[in-house]
Design a protein around this motif. Structure first.
Motif, short mmCIF file in Angstrom:
data_model
loop_
_atom_site.label_atom_id
_atom_site.label_comp_id
_atom_site.label_asym_id
_atom_site.label_seq_id
_atom_site.Cartn_x
_atom_site.Cartn_y
_atom_site.Cartn_z
N ASP A 64 0.87 -1.13 -0.04
CA ASP A 64 0.01 -0.19 0.05
C ASP A 64 0.76 1.13 0.08
O ASP A 64 2.00 1.26 0.83
N GLN A 66 0.61 5.44 0.00
CA GLN A 66 -0.18 6.57 0.07
C GLN A 66 0.71 7.78 0.21
O GLN A 66 1.72 7.87 1.15
N VAL A 67 0.02 8.91 -0.17
CA VAL A 67 0.66 10.39 0.00
C VAL A 67 -0.21 11.11 0.83
O VAL A 67 -1.44 11.23 0.30
N GLU A 68 0.12 11.76 1.83
CA GLU A 68 -0.93 12.53 2.77
C GLU A 68 0.06 13.57 3.30
O GLU A 68 1.09 13.16 4.22
N LYS A 69 -0.37 14.77 3.14
CA LYS A 69 0.30 16.06 3.89
C LYS A 69 1.83 15.90 3.89
O LYS A 69 2.40 16.18 4.69
N LEU A 72 5.14 10.63 2.20
CA LEU A 72 4.78 9.27 1.39
C LEU A 72 4.87 8.27 2.28
O LEU A 72 5.80 8.05 2.94
N THR A 73 4.22 7.34 2.53
CA THR A 73 4.05 5.96 3.07
C THR A 73 3.89 4.96 2.54
O THR A 73 2.96 4.84 1.87
N LYS A 99 8.01 5.59 6.06
CA LYS A 99 7.56 6.91 5.81
C LYS A 99 9.01 7.82 5.30
O LYS A 99 9.85 7.68 5.73
N ASN A 101 9.58 11.95 4.24
CA ASN A 101 8.89 13.31 4.00
C ASN A 101 9.38 14.07 2.84
O ASN A 101 10.21 13.91 2.29
N GLU A 107 5.82 15.34 -6.08
CA GLU A 107 4.64 14.59 -6.54
C GLU A 107 5.30 13.00 -6.86
O GLU A 107 6.04 12.69 -7.49
#
Length: 159
Positions: A64, A66-69, A72-73, A99, A101, A107
């Motif tokens: 999985d 995901q990118v949030e705030k 990148l995780t 994770k 930063n 992007e």
């Protein structure tokens, strides 16, 4: 652990609040358990980067991304396998979370899983309005005009 005062670094800076919180978080948070999975961060070109994680034994469905705030995780959740009997086991076969930063305007553009390596491609695209631009210096209406005949030995002759 004490927090470091970064005030002197920001005396001549504007809008770098996020950097202070990133540094503080990096100094106070625990690192990933055992450094698993190992990874590389590569510069592909001036504004392109790649993060490659060595995740042997994982399939696409177990990953999985995901990118949030600005973070990148990457998570790997290993599905339970039938019990195996090993003489020796060195290949990690466990759930992980890593994770990264991301800087402003970075992007994630692509992710590829091949030969046990997960490669995530990133691009830094600065918006046109954020790129450097030249500022014209205009002379206002209050421009002093000098007349060469009005000067005499460095002293101004009043007319």
């Amino acid at each position: 652990m004490n927090s470091i005062d970064l005030t002197p670094l920001y005396r001549n800076s504007v809008g770098f609040d996020r950097l202070a919180s990133l540094l503080d978080h990096a100094l106070t948070s625990e690192t990933s358990v055992g450094g698993y999975p190992p990874y590389n961060i590569e510069v592909l070109s001036e504004n392109r980067y790649a993060i490659t994680l060595a995740i042997a034994g994982f399939v696409q469905e177990e990953l999985d991304i995901q990118v949030e705030k600005g973070v990148l995780t990457v998570r790997g959740n290993k599905n339970s396998e039938p019990e195996r009997k090993y003489l020796y086991q060195s290949i990690a076969n466990r759930t992980f979370e890593r994770k990264f930063n991301l800087a402003d305007y970075v992007e994630v553009t692509d992710a590829d899983l091949s030969h046990g390596l997960l490669t995530i491609t990133l691009v830094k695209e600065i918006p046109e309005e954020m790129k450097p631009k030249s500022i014209a210096i205009n002379q206002g209406g209050n421009v002093l005009e000098h007349e060469s005949e009005g000067y005499n030995d460095g002293k101004v002759n009043k007319k």
